[in-house]
Motif scaffolding. Structure first.
Motif, PDB file in Angstrom:
ATOM      1  N   LEU A  13       0.898  -1.151   0.000  1.00  0.00           N
ATOM      2  CA  LEU A  13       0.000   0.000   0.000  1.00  0.00           C
ATOM      3  C   LEU A  13       0.937   1.202   0.000  1.00  0.00           C
ATOM      4  O   LEU A  13       1.672   1.423   0.965  1.00  0.00           O
ATOM      5  N   ARG A  14       0.976   1.945  -1.109  1.00  0.00           N
ATOM      6  CA  ARG A  14       1.982   3.000  -1.298  1.00  0.00           C
ATOM      7  C   ARG A  14       1.432   4.404  -1.041  1.00  0.00           C
ATOM      8  O   ARG A  14       0.229   4.626  -1.065  1.00  0.00           O
ATOM      9  N   ALA A  15       2.349   5.331  -0.834  1.00  0.00           N
ATOM     10  CA  ALA A  15       1.991   6.726  -0.575  1.00  0.00           C
ATOM     11  C   ALA A  15       1.511   7.448  -1.836  1.00  0.00           C
ATOM     12  O   ALA A  15       0.798   8.444  -1.748  1.00  0.00           O
ATOM     13  N   SER A  16       1.891   6.940  -3.024  1.00  0.00           N
ATOM     14  CA  SER A  16       1.422   7.490  -4.299  1.00  0.00           C
ATOM     15  C   SER A  16       1.404   6.361  -5.331  1.00  0.00           C
ATOM     16  O   SER A  16       1.750   5.225  -5.013  1.00  0.00           O
ATOM     17  N   CYS A  17       1.051   6.678  -6.568  1.00  0.00           N
ATOM     18  CA  CYS A  17       0.953   5.651  -7.612  1.00  0.00           C
ATOM     19  C   CYS A  17       2.298   5.110  -8.075  1.00  0.00           C
ATOM     20  O   CYS A  17       2.351   4.056  -8.682  1.00  0.00           O
ATOM     21  N   SER A  18       3.362   5.820  -7.845  1.00  0.00           N
ATOM     22  CA  SER A  18       4.677   5.405  -8.313  1.00  0.00           C
ATOM     23  C   SER A  18       5.168   4.156  -7.578  1.00  0.00           C
ATOM     24  O   SER A  18       5.044   4.054  -6.356  1.00  0.00           O
ATOM     25  N   THR A  19       5.758   3.218  -8.327  1.00  0.00           N
ATOM     26  CA  THR A  19       6.299   2.011  -7.695  1.00  0.00           C
ATOM     27  C   THR A  19       7.512   2.335  -6.829  1.00  0.00           C
ATOM     28  O   THR A  19       7.902   1.531  -5.995  1.00  0.00           O
ATOM     29  N   SER A  20       8.097   3.515  -7.006  1.00  0.00           N
ATOM     30  CA  SER A  20       9.222   3.926  -6.159  1.00  0.00           C
ATOM     31  C   SER A  20       8.750   4.716  -4.932  1.00  0.00           C
ATOM     32  O   SER A  20       9.560   5.120  -4.101  1.00  0.00           O
ATOM     33  N   SER A  21       7.454   4.916  -4.824  1.00  0.00           N
ATOM     34  CA  SER A  21       6.874   5.627  -3.685  1.00  0.00           C
ATOM     35  C   SER A  21       7.016   4.798  -2.407  1.00  0.00           C
ATOM     36  O   SER A  21       6.968   3.565  -2.450  1.00  0.00           O
ATOM     37  N   TYR A  57      -2.240   3.745  -2.187  1.00  0.00           N
ATOM     38  CA  TYR A  57      -2.409   3.403  -3.598  1.00  0.00           C
ATOM     39  C   TYR A  57      -1.918   1.988  -3.900  1.00  0.00           C
ATOM     40  O   TYR A  57      -0.906   1.555  -3.353  1.00  0.00           O
ATOM     41  N   VAL A  58      -2.643   1.306  -4.778  1.00  0.00           N
ATOM     42  CA  VAL A  58      -2.240  -0.008  -5.282  1.00  0.00           C
ATOM     43  C   VAL A  58      -2.489  -0.025  -6.784  1.00  0.00           C
ATOM     44  O   VAL A  58      -3.320   0.725  -7.300  1.00  0.00           O
ATOM     45  N   SER A  59      -1.774  -0.887  -7.501  1.00  0.00           N
ATOM     46  CA  SER A  59      -1.975  -0.991  -8.948  1.00  0.00           C
ATOM     47  C   SER A  59      -3.130  -1.947  -9.253  1.00  0.00           C
ATOM     48  O   SER A  59      -3.534  -2.749  -8.405  1.00  0.00           O
ATOM     49  N   LYS A  60      -3.618  -1.866 -10.466  1.00  0.00           N
ATOM     50  CA  LYS A  60      -4.721  -2.726 -10.902  1.00  0.00           C
ATOM     51  C   LYS A  60      -4.367  -4.199 -10.750  1.00  0.00           C
ATOM     52  O   LYS A  60      -5.197  -4.995 -10.327  1.00  0.00           O
ATOM     53  N   ARG A  61      -3.123  -4.570 -11.069  1.00  0.00           N
ATOM     54  CA  ARG A  61      -2.722  -5.983 -11.014  1.00  0.00           C
ATOM     55  C   ARG A  61      -2.742  -6.545  -9.590  1.00  0.00           C
ATOM     56  O   ARG A  61      -2.730  -7.748  -9.398  1.00  0.00           O
TER      57      ARG A  61
END
Length: 70
Positions: A13-21, A57-61
Protein backbone atom coordinates in the motif's frame (compact mmCIF):
# COMPACT_ATOMS: atom_id res chain seq x y z
CA UNK A 1 -17.68 3.20 -3.29
CA UNK A 2 -16.56 -0.14 -4.66
CA UNK A 3 -15.11 -2.85 -2.41
CA UNK A 4 -12.71 -5.43 -3.90
CA UNK A 5 -9.97 -7.63 -2.46
CA UNK A 6 -6.19 -7.88 -2.65
CA UNK A 7 -4.77 -10.62 -4.90
CA UNK A 8 -1.63 -11.73 -2.98
CA UNK A 9 0.13 -11.50 0.39
CA UNK A 10 2.60 -8.69 0.89
CA UNK A 11 0.93 -6.24 -1.50
CA UNK A 12 2.40 -2.78 -0.96
CA UNK A 13 0.00 0.00 0.00
CA UNK A 14 1.98 3.00 -1.30
CA UNK A 15 1.99 6.73 -0.57
CA UNK A 16 1.42 7.49 -4.30
CA UNK A 17 0.95 5.65 -7.61
CA UNK A 18 4.68 5.40 -8.31
CA UNK A 19 6.30 2.01 -7.70
CA UNK A 20 9.22 3.93 -6.16
CA UNK A 21 6.87 5.63 -3.69
CA UNK A 22 7.31 4.69 0.00
CA UNK A 23 5.25 1.77 1.29
CA UNK A 24 2.68 2.81 3.91
CA UNK A 25 2.03 -0.80 4.91
CA UNK A 26 1.63 -4.22 3.32
CA UNK A 27 -1.70 -5.97 2.80
CA UNK A 28 -2.54 -9.68 2.99
CA UNK A 29 -4.29 -11.64 0.24
CA UNK A 30 -8.06 -11.44 0.53
CA UNK A 31 -8.03 -8.14 2.43
CA UNK A 32 -11.02 -6.07 1.40
CA UNK A 33 -10.23 -2.57 0.17
CA UNK A 34 -12.58 0.26 -0.72
CA UNK A 35 -11.69 2.03 -3.96
CA UNK A 36 -11.85 5.80 -3.58
CA UNK A 37 -10.77 6.76 -7.11
CA UNK A 38 -8.70 5.65 -10.11
CA UNK A 39 -5.63 7.31 -11.65
CA UNK A 40 -3.33 6.43 -14.51
CA UNK A 41 -0.15 5.20 -12.87
CA UNK A 42 3.09 4.14 -14.56
CA UNK A 43 1.45 2.68 -17.65
CA UNK A 44 -1.49 1.03 -15.87
CA UNK A 45 -4.39 2.11 -13.68
CA UNK A 46 -3.67 2.83 -10.04
CA UNK A 47 -6.31 2.97 -7.31
CA UNK A 48 -6.52 5.07 -4.15
CA UNK A 49 -7.93 2.64 -1.61
CA UNK A 50 -8.91 2.58 2.04
CA UNK A 51 -8.26 -0.42 4.28
CA UNK A 52 -8.35 -1.08 8.01
CA UNK A 53 -4.55 -0.64 7.90
CA UNK A 54 -4.68 2.78 6.24
CA UNK A 55 -5.21 4.62 2.99
CA UNK A 56 -2.89 4.57 -0.02
CA UNK A 57 -2.41 3.40 -3.60
CA UNK A 58 -2.24 -0.01 -5.28
CA UNK A 59 -1.98 -0.99 -8.95
CA UNK A 60 -4.72 -2.73 -10.90
CA UNK A 61 -2.72 -5.98 -11.01
CA UNK A 62 -2.78 -6.11 -7.18
CA UNK A 63 -6.59 -6.32 -7.00
CA UNK A 64 -9.10 -9.04 -7.80
CA UNK A 65 -12.87 -8.93 -8.27
CA UNK A 66 -12.72 -5.68 -10.28
CA UNK A 67 -15.84 -5.23 -12.39
CA UNK A 68 -15.31 -5.58 -16.12
CA UNK A 69 -16.06 -2.67 -18.35
CA UNK A 70 -18.70 -3.51 -20.87
Amino acid sequence: MLAVSVRQDGTALRASCSTSSPTVTTISAGTEVEIKFTMLGEGEPCYRVATKQGTGYVSKRDLQDLPRRG
